[in-house]
Design an enzyme around this catalytic site. Structure first.
Site, PDB file in Angstrom:
ATOM      1  N   THR A   1       2.508   3.876   4.343  1.00 48.46           N
ATOM      2  CA  THR A   1       2.780   3.626   5.801  1.00 48.46           C
ATOM      3  C   THR A   1       1.466   3.893   6.632  1.00 48.46           C
ATOM      4  O   THR A   1       0.618   4.651   5.709  1.00 48.46           O
ATOM      5  CB  THR A   1       4.102   4.079   6.447  1.00 48.46           C
ATOM      6  OG1 THR A   1       4.308   3.755   7.699  1.00 48.46           O
ATOM      7  CG2 THR A   1       4.265   5.634   6.213  1.00 48.46           C
TER       8      THR A   1
ATOM      9  N   LYS B   1      17.538  11.694   3.834  1.00 45.17           N
ATOM     10  CA  LYS B   1      17.115  12.637   4.624  1.00 45.17           C
ATOM     11  C   LYS B   1      18.007  12.621   6.055  1.00 45.17           C
ATOM     12  O   LYS B   1      18.263  13.793   6.606  1.00 45.17           O
ATOM     13  CB  LYS B   1      15.746  12.367   5.266  1.00 45.17           C
ATOM     14  CG  LYS B   1      14.462  12.581   4.536  1.00 45.17           C
ATOM     15  CD  LYS B   1      13.395  12.271   4.910  1.00 45.17           C
ATOM     16  CE  LYS B   1      13.108  10.648   5.361  1.00 45.17           C
ATOM     17  NZ  LYS B   1      13.033   9.817   4.302  1.00 45.17           N
ATOM     18  N   GLY B   2      18.559  11.736   6.592  1.00 49.31           N
ATOM     19  CA  GLY B   2      19.512  11.699   7.900  1.00 49.31           C
ATOM     20  C   GLY B   2      20.636  12.298   7.400  1.00 49.31           C
ATOM     21  O   GLY B   2      20.990  13.242   8.277  1.00 49.31           O
TER      22      GLY B   2
ATOM     23  N   THR C   1       7.409  -3.009   6.740  1.00 48.89           N
ATOM     24  CA  THR C   1       9.030  -3.457   7.285  1.00 48.89           C
ATOM     25  C   THR C   1       8.749  -4.596   8.473  1.00 48.89           C
ATOM     26  O   THR C   1       9.718  -4.862   9.154  1.00 48.89           O
ATOM     27  CB  THR C   1       9.656  -2.253   8.067  1.00 48.89           C
ATOM     28  OG1 THR C   1       8.645  -1.590   8.840  1.00 48.89           O
ATOM     29  CG2 THR C   1       9.829  -1.091   6.723  1.00 48.89           C
TER      30      THR C   1
ATOM     31  N   PRO D   1      16.547  -5.237  -1.220  1.00 44.90           N
ATOM     32  CA  PRO D   1      17.099  -4.417  -2.537  1.00 44.90           C
ATOM     33  C   PRO D   1      15.731  -3.603  -2.872  1.00 44.90           C
ATOM     34  O   PRO D   1      14.741  -3.851  -2.968  1.00 44.90           O
ATOM     35  CB  PRO D   1      17.161  -5.356  -3.629  1.00 44.90           C
ATOM     36  CG  PRO D   1      16.672  -6.672  -3.045  1.00 44.90           C
ATOM     37  CD  PRO D   1      16.244  -6.790  -1.651  1.00 44.90           C
TER      38      PRO D   1
ATOM     39  N   GLY E   1      10.548   7.731   0.558  1.00 49.30           N
ATOM     40  CA  GLY E   1      11.392   7.178   1.765  1.00 49.30           C
ATOM     41  C   GLY E   1      12.857   7.302   1.089  1.00 49.30           C
ATOM     42  O   GLY E   1      13.086   6.985  -0.200  1.00 49.30           O
ATOM     43  N   ASP E   2      13.752   7.027   1.809  1.00 53.27           N
ATOM     44  CA  ASP E   2      15.188   6.669   1.457  1.00 53.27           C
ATOM     45  C   ASP E   2      16.040   7.674   0.778  1.00 53.27           C
ATOM     46  O   ASP E   2      16.677   7.521  -0.076  1.00 53.27           O
ATOM     47  CB  ASP E   2      15.125   5.182   1.126  1.00 53.27           C
ATOM     48  CG  ASP E   2      14.868   4.216   1.775  1.00 53.27           C
ATOM     49  OD1 ASP E   2      15.019   4.031   2.888  1.00 53.27           O
ATOM     50  OD2 ASP E   2      13.929   3.299   1.031  1.00 53.27           O
TER      51      ASP E   2
ATOM     52  N   THR F   1      16.529  -0.732   7.233  1.00 56.26           N
ATOM     53  CA  THR F   1      15.861  -1.455   8.267  1.00 56.26           C
ATOM     54  C   THR F   1      15.726  -2.941   7.806  1.00 56.26           C
ATOM     55  O   THR F   1      15.967  -3.713   8.579  1.00 56.26           O
ATOM     56  CB  THR F   1      14.636  -0.738   8.505  1.00 56.26           C
ATOM     57  OG1 THR F   1      14.711   0.384   8.993  1.00 56.26           O
ATOM     58  CG2 THR F   1      13.759  -1.494   9.649  1.00 56.26           C
TER      59      THR F   1
ATOM     60  N   ALA G   1      11.728   3.468   9.948  1.00 62.40           N
ATOM     61  CA  ALA G   1      12.667   4.183   9.367  1.00 62.40           C
ATOM     62  C   ALA G   1      14.344   3.841   9.563  1.00 62.40           C
ATOM     63  O   ALA G   1      14.507   3.171  10.287  1.00 62.40           O
ATOM     64  CB  ALA G   1      12.636   5.526   9.986  1.00 62.40           C
ATOM     65  N   GLY G   2      15.047   4.362   8.694  1.00 61.04           N
ATOM     66  CA  GLY G   2      16.384   3.712   8.795  1.00 61.04           C
ATOM     67  C   GLY G   2      17.296   4.921   8.072  1.00 61.04           C
ATOM     68  O   GLY G   2      17.429   5.304   7.151  1.00 61.04           O
ATOM     69  N   HIS G   3      17.903   5.586   9.210  1.00 59.70           N
ATOM     70  CA  HIS G   3      18.384   7.081   8.495  1.00 59.70           C
ATOM     71  C   HIS G   3      19.989   6.939   8.836  1.00 59.70           C
ATOM     72  O   HIS G   3      20.447   6.631   9.956  1.00 59.70           O
ATOM     73  CB  HIS G   3      18.315   8.364   9.428  1.00 59.70           C
ATOM     74  CG  HIS G   3      16.793   8.794   9.102  1.00 59.70           C
ATOM     75  ND1 HIS G   3      15.919   9.781   9.741  1.00 59.70           N
ATOM     76  CD2 HIS G   3      16.178   8.399   8.067  1.00 59.70           C
ATOM     77  CE1 HIS G   3      14.861   9.784   9.230  1.00 59.70           C
ATOM     78  NE2 HIS G   3      14.821   8.891   8.223  1.00 59.70           N
TER      79      HIS G   3
ATOM     80  N   GLN H   1      10.527   8.320   6.348  1.00 62.20           N
ATOM     81  CA  GLN H   1       9.495   7.809   5.099  1.00 62.20           C
ATOM     82  C   GLN H   1       9.497   8.855   4.365  1.00 62.20           C
ATOM     83  O   GLN H   1      10.463   9.661   4.070  1.00 62.20           O
ATOM     84  CB  GLN H   1       8.166   7.273   5.590  1.00 62.20           C
ATOM     85  CG  GLN H   1       8.356   6.040   6.422  1.00 62.20           C
ATOM     86  CD  GLN H   1       8.452   6.274   7.840  1.00 62.20           C
ATOM     87  OE1 GLN H   1       7.956   7.107   8.658  1.00 62.20           O
ATOM     88  NE2 GLN H   1       9.392   5.370   8.362  1.00 62.20           N
TER      89      GLN H   1
ATOM     90  N   VAL I   1      27.163  14.758  -2.786  1.00 62.16           N
ATOM     91  CA  VAL I   1      28.038  14.187  -3.787  1.00 62.16           C
ATOM     92  C   VAL I   1      28.399  12.925  -3.030  1.00 62.16           C
ATOM     93  O   VAL I   1      29.643  12.331  -3.697  1.00 62.16           O
ATOM     94  CB  VAL I   1      28.848  15.178  -4.356  1.00 62.16           C
ATOM     95  CG1 VAL I   1      28.073  15.859  -5.500  1.00 62.16           C
ATOM     96  CG2 VAL I   1      29.668  15.794  -3.585  1.00 62.16           C
TER      97      VAL I   1
HETATM   98  P1  IMP Z   1       5.486   0.053   7.356  1.00 61.13           P
HETATM   99  O1  IMP Z   1       5.631   1.566   7.448  1.00 61.13           O
HETATM  100  O2  IMP Z   1       6.432  -0.851   7.728  1.00 61.13           O
HETATM  101  O3  IMP Z   1       3.930  -0.250   7.637  1.00 61.13           O
HETATM  102  O4  IMP Z   1       5.602  -0.325   5.597  1.00 61.13           O
HETATM  103  C1  IMP Z   1       4.562   0.284   4.724  1.00 61.13           C
HETATM  104  C2  IMP Z   1       5.306   0.727   3.480  1.00 61.13           C
HETATM  105  O5  IMP Z   1       6.208   1.854   3.774  1.00 61.13           O
HETATM  106  C3  IMP Z   1       6.254  -0.608   2.921  1.00 61.13           C
HETATM  107  O6  IMP Z   1       6.229  -0.340   1.613  1.00 61.13           O
HETATM  108  C4  IMP Z   1       7.467  -0.086   3.415  1.00 61.13           C
HETATM  109  O7  IMP Z   1       8.618  -0.506   2.545  1.00 61.13           O
HETATM  110  C5  IMP Z   1       7.515   1.488   3.373  1.00 61.13           C
HETATM  111  N1  IMP Z   1       8.500   2.036   4.416  1.00 61.13           N
HETATM  112  C6  IMP Z   1       8.395   2.302   5.680  1.00 61.13           C
HETATM  113  N2  IMP Z   1       9.301   2.820   6.441  1.00 61.13           N
HETATM  114  C7  IMP Z   1      10.111   3.251   5.248  1.00 61.13           C
HETATM  115  C8  IMP Z   1      11.473   4.094   5.148  1.00 61.13           C
HETATM  116  O8  IMP Z   1      12.004   4.314   6.276  1.00 61.13           O
HETATM  117  N3  IMP Z   1      11.933   3.993   3.933  1.00 61.13           N
HETATM  118  C9  IMP Z   1      11.253   3.448   2.607  1.00 61.13           C
HETATM  119  N4  IMP Z   1      10.379   2.770   2.814  1.00 61.13           N
HETATM  120  C10 IMP Z   1       9.609   2.663   3.896  1.00 61.13           C
END
Ligand code: IMP
Length: 429
Positions: A239, A16-17, A130, A308, A12-13, A304, A39-41, A224, A418
């Site tokens: 997740t 993608k957004g 999260t 860190p 994740g991260d 989200t 998610a956080g885009h 993710q 970049v």
């Molecule tokens: P959950 O999806 O909140 O149940 O979290 C399960 C795992 O997925 C944890 O390690 C979260 O930090 C990770 N996770 C869930 N959504 C994201 C995302 O959008 N970016 C990065 N990690 C995520």
């Protein structure tokens, strides 16, 4: 025209957004197929930073219809907040550009409370979720006791079902020593959200299939990443959904033959937030440098949760695995600019686990936890890449890095980013 699927190749991260925002320019429909507001885009358009959690990045293009697919779990209250936030920024969100699947599942305060309780009970073994209620909502879905978005169309029955879910969960939580839920107050809040969202609700699978048949280009926007997939990720540190390409089909209700492109998005180094194995994780100066201070929105702190992120060298074992599991037709490499100024770069090309060498991700947690990366060193570059727009203007060492990653994963890389702005993409000629 057929569908393209956009998928995170790591944890994740990956950015993608911003890639979805670029691809959305040529799409007619952009559809989210898994996950929820975990998610956080982040998308930047003319210095304006948009942080999206549920709504696809396509919302920032006037011509695009956005879809929240059946594979998602949706917190209606947070969705209303996100819609109103976008409206306040001047982005219009109406049933003309957003549809929500009748079959998507609802995240209620029962799920967020259960998520927090489960993490507390796990103690040191916590997943590091999260806390958005994702896992418990998918548990109700597969346990066949979930509430679906379509139920919000009959407010009385919906209120009754939600009240029952909240009361039963509250009793369970209290027995385990956690705080009770206030069912009456929460139901009132959810009724308000349901009334607001009702015009957006539709059979989105039917809609997507009709649009595909009529020649529309559909972009399936993943959230993710591959290593967070409930089947293909580092179980149990994953997740509860399927962010991989198969998940796009079940999460939207479209067939495999409608897909002609599977684009993997990989960050030029590795990051992970939450618990679980990360073989190339670093601490010390390089990690601090990759993470940034948190002053910039692109620094490695969760969109989200603000946590860190763990940082490390690029892991080609993970990317090779992601390319195979998803069937990538190409990869986009993001945040290449962040690697400027590091003398020597490392890429993990294989793992050693005891006396066995792995070229792809090990399939058990016991092996993953013992995996030692085998590194290849590449020369770094000093130049600032943020102003570069031509592939030929990239430093030779940067081009060599990109080509090596592509070769290690047997997947072409034609685009790199970049910087966070819409135009900070460099395409191979
Ligand atoms: P959950 O999806 O909140 O149940 O979290 C399960 C795992 O997925 C944890 O390690 C979260 O930090 C990770 N996770 C869930 N959504 C994201 C995302 O959008 N970016 C990065 N990690 C995520």
């Amino acid at each position: 025209m057929p569908a393209s699927i956009l998928i995170g190749a790591q944890w994740g991260d990956e950015g993608k957004g911003r890639v979805a925002d670029w691809l959305a320019a040529d799409a007619d429909v952009v559809a989210r197929y898994a996950g929820g507001d975990n998610a956080g885009h982040t998308v930047v358009v003319q210095d304006k930073v948009y942080k999206l959690h549920l709504i696809p990045s396509g919302i920032l293009h006037d011509h695009v219809m956005c879809v929240l697919g059946n594979g998602m779990v949706i917190n209606p209250v947070n969705l209303v907040r996100e819609i109103k936030g976008l409206e306040a920024e001047g982005v219009s969100v109406t049933p003309e550009n957003l549809l929500i699947s009748t079959r998507a599942h609802i995240i209620s305060p029962a799920h967020t409370a259960l998520d927090a309780a489960s993490e507390a009970q796990r103690g040191a073994d916590k997943i590091g979720t999260t806390l958005r209620g994702i896992g418990p909502a998918y548990m109700d879905k597969t346990g066949r006791s979930g509430l679906r978005i379509g139920q919000m169309q009959d407010i009385e029955l919906f209120a009754e079902a939600l009240h029952l879910q909240l009361r039963t969960t509250s009793d369970r939580l209290v027995k385990q020593g956690f705080a009770a839920l206030n069912a009456d107050d929460e139901v009132a809040i959810y009724i308000e959200a349901a009334n607001f969202l009702r015009p957006f609700i539709a059979d989105t699978s039917d809609y997507l299939n009709k649009r595909l048949k009529a020649g529309a280009r559909v972009l399936c926007e993943g959230a993710q990443g591959t290593l967070l997939d409930v089947d293909h990720g580092d179980y149990p540190f994953v997740t509860s959904s399927s962010p991989t390409s198969g998940g796009a089909l079940t999460g939207l209700g479209i067939g495999p033959l409608s897909v002609d492109e599977v684009v993997g998005v990989a960050k030029a180094f590795s990051t992970r937030v939450g618990s679980g194995p990360m073989p190339t994780e670093l601490d010390g100066d390089i990690a601090t440098r990759l993470r940034g201070t948190g002053e910039n929105f692109w620094d490695e702190f969760g969109t989200t949760t603000g946590r860190p992120r763990r940082c490390g060298w690029l892991d080609a074992v993970v990317l090779r695995y992601a390319a195979a599991v998803n069937g990538f037709t190409e990869m986009v490499l993001t945040k290449l600019d962040i690697l400027s100024g590091i003398d020597t770069l490392q890429i993990a090309t294989a793992y050693q686990v005891g006396d066995r060498r792995y070229e792809t991700n090990p399939s058990t947690m016991a092996e993953q936890e013992r995996a030692q990366p085998i590194y290849e060193s590449l020369p770094g570059w000093q130049e600032d890449l943020s102003g570069i727009r031509q592939w030929s203007a990239l430093p030779e060492a940067a081009r060599a890095y990109i080509d090596r990653v592509a070769a290690l994963c047997d997947t072409p890389i034609r685009t790199v980013s970049v910087g966070p702005e819409r135009d900070q993409l460099v395409h191979r000629n």
